[in-house]
Scaffold this active site. Structure first.
Site, mmCIF file in Angstrom:
data_model
loop_
_atom_site.group_PDB
_atom_site.id
_atom_site.type_symbol
_atom_site.label_atom_id
_atom_site.label_comp_id
_atom_site.label_asym_id
_atom_site.label_seq_id
_atom_site.Cartn_x
_atom_site.Cartn_y
_atom_site.Cartn_z
ATOM 1 N N ASP A 1 5.006 -0.062 6.276
ATOM 2 C CA ASP A 1 4.682 0.545 4.990
ATOM 3 C C ASP A 1 5.929 0.356 4.116
ATOM 4 O O ASP A 1 6.955 0.997 4.313
ATOM 5 C CB ASP A 1 4.344 2.030 5.192
ATOM 6 C CG ASP A 1 3.939 2.713 3.881
ATOM 7 O OD1 ASP A 1 4.377 2.245 2.809
ATOM 8 O OD2 ASP A 1 3.209 3.720 3.937
ATOM 9 N N ARG B 1 -17.916 -4.999 -5.253
ATOM 10 C CA ARG B 1 -17.281 -4.408 -4.070
ATOM 11 C C ARG B 1 -16.645 -5.517 -3.223
ATOM 12 O O ARG B 1 -15.625 -5.348 -2.589
ATOM 13 C CB ARG B 1 -18.298 -3.604 -3.234
ATOM 14 C CG ARG B 1 -17.653 -3.018 -2.001
ATOM 15 C CD ARG B 1 -18.489 -2.039 -1.155
ATOM 16 N NE ARG B 1 -19.866 -1.881 -1.479
ATOM 17 C CZ ARG B 1 -20.847 -2.669 -1.023
ATOM 18 N NH1 ARG B 1 -20.575 -3.689 -0.217
ATOM 19 N NH2 ARG B 1 -22.096 -2.445 -1.367
ATOM 20 N N TYR C 1 4.737 9.561 5.605
ATOM 21 C CA TYR C 1 4.060 10.319 4.546
ATOM 22 C C TYR C 1 3.052 11.289 5.189
ATOM 23 O O TYR C 1 2.335 10.911 6.119
ATOM 24 C CB TYR C 1 3.379 9.339 3.576
ATOM 25 C CG TYR C 1 2.412 10.009 2.644
ATOM 26 C CD1 TYR C 1 2.825 11.054 1.821
ATOM 27 C CD2 TYR C 1 1.077 9.620 2.592
ATOM 28 C CE1 TYR C 1 1.930 11.698 0.976
ATOM 29 C CE2 TYR C 1 0.180 10.247 1.734
ATOM 30 C CZ TYR C 1 0.609 11.290 0.933
ATOM 31 O OH TYR C 1 -0.274 11.917 0.113
ATOM 32 N N LYS D 1 2.716 3.691 -6.467
ATOM 33 C CA LYS D 1 4.140 3.963 -6.650
ATOM 34 C C LYS D 1 4.820 2.831 -7.428
ATOM 35 O O LYS D 1 4.423 2.546 -8.531
ATOM 36 C CB LYS D 1 4.762 4.212 -5.276
ATOM 37 C CG LYS D 1 3.942 5.166 -4.379
ATOM 38 C CD LYS D 1 3.857 6.534 -4.998
ATOM 39 C CE LYS D 1 3.062 7.592 -4.305
ATOM 40 N NZ LYS D 1 1.924 7.344 -3.513
HETATM 41 O O1 P1T Z 1 -1.460 8.111 -2.343
HETATM 42 P P1 P1T Z 1 -1.858 6.785 -1.805
HETATM 43 O O2 P1T Z 1 -1.880 5.689 -2.816
HETATM 44 O O3 P1T Z 1 -3.116 6.835 -0.981
HETATM 45 O O4 P1T Z 1 -0.688 6.329 -0.799
HETATM 46 C C1 P1T Z 1 -0.384 6.986 0.372
HETATM 47 C C2 P1T Z 1 1.044 6.743 0.758
HETATM 48 C C3 P1T Z 1 1.314 5.779 1.714
HETATM 49 N N1 P1T Z 1 2.582 5.501 2.095
HETATM 50 C C4 P1T Z 1 3.630 6.138 1.552
HETATM 51 C C5 P1T Z 1 5.007 5.803 2.008
HETATM 52 C C6 P1T Z 1 3.432 7.106 0.556
HETATM 53 O O5 P1T Z 1 4.494 7.707 0.042
HETATM 54 C C7 P1T Z 1 2.101 7.435 0.166
HETATM 55 C C8 P1T Z 1 1.819 8.478 -0.853
HETATM 56 N N2 P1T Z 1 2.880 9.355 -1.090
HETATM 57 C C9 P1T Z 1 2.888 10.379 -1.986
HETATM 58 C C10 P1T Z 1 1.839 10.725 -2.738
HETATM 59 C C11 P1T Z 1 4.156 11.142 -2.063
HETATM 60 O O6 P1T Z 1 4.391 11.883 -3.030
HETATM 61 O O7 P1T Z 1 4.969 10.988 -1.151
#
Ligand code: P1T
Length: 386
Positions: A176, A52, A104, A201
Site C-alpha cells: 500500500d 462498469r 489503516y 490522498k
Molecule cells: O478511504 P479509501 O480511499 O477507501 O482508502 C483507504 C486507505 C487505504 N490505505 C491507506 C494507507 C489509507 O490511509 C486509507 C484511508 N485512510 C484514511 C482515510 C485516513 O485518514 O487515514
C-alpha cells in the site's frame, strides 16, 4: 504519450493519458459521462459496452497511473478499500495472509471483520525481518500485505528484503503505497508484485474524490482482478476519473512542496517544549530512516507526534488549530490534523492500539502546501492554549 515513454515523471503525469481529444482537438480530455454504448449490431461495438466494465475516461487515468508506478497494468476502483477488497476476492478461500501490524484502521477492519471468515490473517511487525522471515517459513502465506510507511506510526518496511523472503515460499507481496505516492516510491521496481493506493490522498490531491488504484505486471492476475471488478462492481465513476486525471498533473510539484513543509514542521516540533517526540521518516531519529533513504526518493508529508499530556491536552490542541483542519484523510493541498485513536484508527481494538503506540496523546498531521510560516503560526497558537 505512450505509457512506456522514457519521459520524466513530471512529464508523464501531465501527458500520459492526457492527449488532446482526437475528434475536436480539445486539450483537456472529455468526460465520457455515460453508462452505456450504442452497438451497430448485437455484439458489434467500438470496444465499449457498459461503463462498469470500461470507460474511456477511466482508461486514460489507468494508462497514466500504470506509467507512473512503472507497471504494465492498472485498475482504478471506487475507493482505496475497494482495491484492497478486489485482491482479497482474488485469493482462494483458506489463503493465509501476513499483514503488517500497523495499517489503516479500515484495512484492519476489512481483514479482521469481513474476510476473516474466508482467509486467515496474522498481523506481524514487518519491520523486524528476522521475525517476519520466521513467520513466513512457518505460515507459508499466499500473500504479504505491507503498508510502508504505515498509518499512523510511519514505520518503514524494507520492500526489497521482504520481497526476497516472500519469493522463497512463492508469496505475493502487496504494498500500500498511499503515503509515498509513485513520485517518491515505486514498489514494483523493488520486487513487490502489486501496488495499491487510496487515490483519495496524494494521487488526486484535492480532497474531492474517493478512489483507489492497483498496479501490477502479471497478466493473468490482472485479468482476474479485472474480471472481479466487473463481476463485483466497485468501479470508479467517469467524473471522478476525470478529476483525478486533473489532480495528478501536479503530483510531482505537490509532493515536493508538501515534503518541504513537512521537513520544516518536523524540525519545529522536535524542538517544541510541549512535544514529547516526533515521528517523521526524514528525521535522523526515525528508527528506519536509513531504509526510507534507500528505497524512496523522499519522505513525504505525513508527521505523527506525541504531545506531552493525554486526552485533555490533545483535545485542547486539536480544538484550537485554525488553518490545519481537524478531519480524517490526508494528502490534499490543504493541511489536515487528526487524532488516530478516536478518528482513523477507532476500529482497531484499544489493547492493540496501546501495543502499537496509538495513545491518547498521538496526533497525526497531513502537511499541505500552504505558506510554511502560516502553518507554524497556527500550530504555535494551538500549543499556547494547551
Ligand atoms: O478511504 P479509501 O480511499 O477507501 O482508502 C483507504 C486507505 C487505504 N490505505 C491507506 C494507507 C489509507 O490511509 C486509507 C484511508 N485512510 C484514511 C482515510 C485516513 O485518514 O487515514
Amino acid at each position: 504519450m505512450k505509457k512506456t515513454t522514457t519521459a520524466s515523471f513530471a512529464t508523464r503525469a501531465i501527458h500520459v493519458g492526457g492527449e488532446p481529444d482526437p475528434t475536436t482537438g480539445a486539450i483537456m480530455p472529455p468526460i465520457f459521462q455515460t453508462s452505456t454504448y450504442v452497438q451497430s449490431s448485437p455484439g458489434e461495438h467500438k470496444g465499449y459496452e457498459y461503463s462498469r466494465t470500461h470507460n474511456p475516461t477511466r482508461d486514460r487515468l489507468q494508462e497514466c497511473l500504470a506509467s507512473l508506478e512503472e507497471a504494465k497494468h492498472c485498475l482504478v476502483t471506487a475507493s482505496g478499500l475497494a482495491a484492497t477488497s478486489l485482491i482479497m476476492h482474488a485469493l482462494p478461500h483458506g489463503s493465509k495472509i501476513l499483514c503488517g501490524d500497523d495499517v489503516y484502521g479500515g484495512t484492519y477492519r476489512m481483514f479482521s471483520k469481513v474476510f476473516h471468515e474466508t482467509h486467515e490473517f496474522e498481523f506481524v511487525d514487518t519491520t523486524d525481518l528476522k521475525k517476519l522471515g520466521e513467520r513466513i517459513q512457518k505460515v507459508k502465506p499466499a500473500l504479504i500485505w505491507l503498508e510502508t510507511p504505515t498509518n499512523p506510526m510511519l514505520k518503514i518496511s524494507d520492500i526489497a528484503a521482504v520481497a526476497k523472503l516472500a519469493k522463497k515460499v512463492k508469496a505475493l507481496v502487496v504494498v500500500d503505497n498511499t503515503f509515498m505516492s509513485p513520485y517518491f516510491q515505486r514498489p514494483l521496481t523493488l520486487g513487490a508484485d502489486i501496488v495499491i493506493h487510496s487515490m483519495t490522498k496524494y494521487i488526486n490531491g484535492h480532497s474531492d474524490v474517493v478512489g483507489g488504484a492497483l498496479m501490477l505486471n502479471d497478466d493473468a492476475f490482472f485479468e482476474k482482478l479485472k474480471f472481479l471488478q466487473n463481476a463485483v462492481g466497485p468501479c470508479l465513476a467517469p467524473f471522478d476519473s476525470w478529476l483525478v486525471l486533473r489532480g495528478i498533473k501536479t503530483l510531482a510539484v505537490r509532493m515536493e512542496a508538501t515534503q518541504k513543509n513537512a521537513i520544516e514542521i518536523a524540525k519545529y516540533l522536535e524542538k517544541h517544549p510541549k512535544v514529547q517526540s516526533v515521528i517523521y521518516p526524514g528525521l535522523k531519529s526515525h528508527a528506519q530512516h536509513a531504509i526510507a533513504k534507500k528505497q524512496a526518493s523522499g519522505f513525504g508529508g505525513m508527521i505523527t507526534f506525541f504531545l506531552k499530556g493525554g486526552m485533555k491536552e490533545s483535545r485542547r490542541f486539536l480544538e484550537n488549530v485554525r488553518l490545519f483542519a481537524l478531519a480524517e484523510s490526508l494528502g490534499g493541498v490543504e493541511s489536515l490534523i487528526e487524532h488516530p485513536a478516536i478518528m482513523t484508527h477507532a476500529s482497531i481494538p484499544a489493547a492493540i492500539r496501546q501495543q502499537l503506540g496509538i495513545h491518547d496523546n498521538l496526533i497525526r498531521l497531513s502537511v499541505g502546501i500552504e505558506g510554511i510560516e502560516d502553518l507554524k503560526a497556527d500550530l504555535e497558537a494551538a500549543f499556547k492554549k494547551v
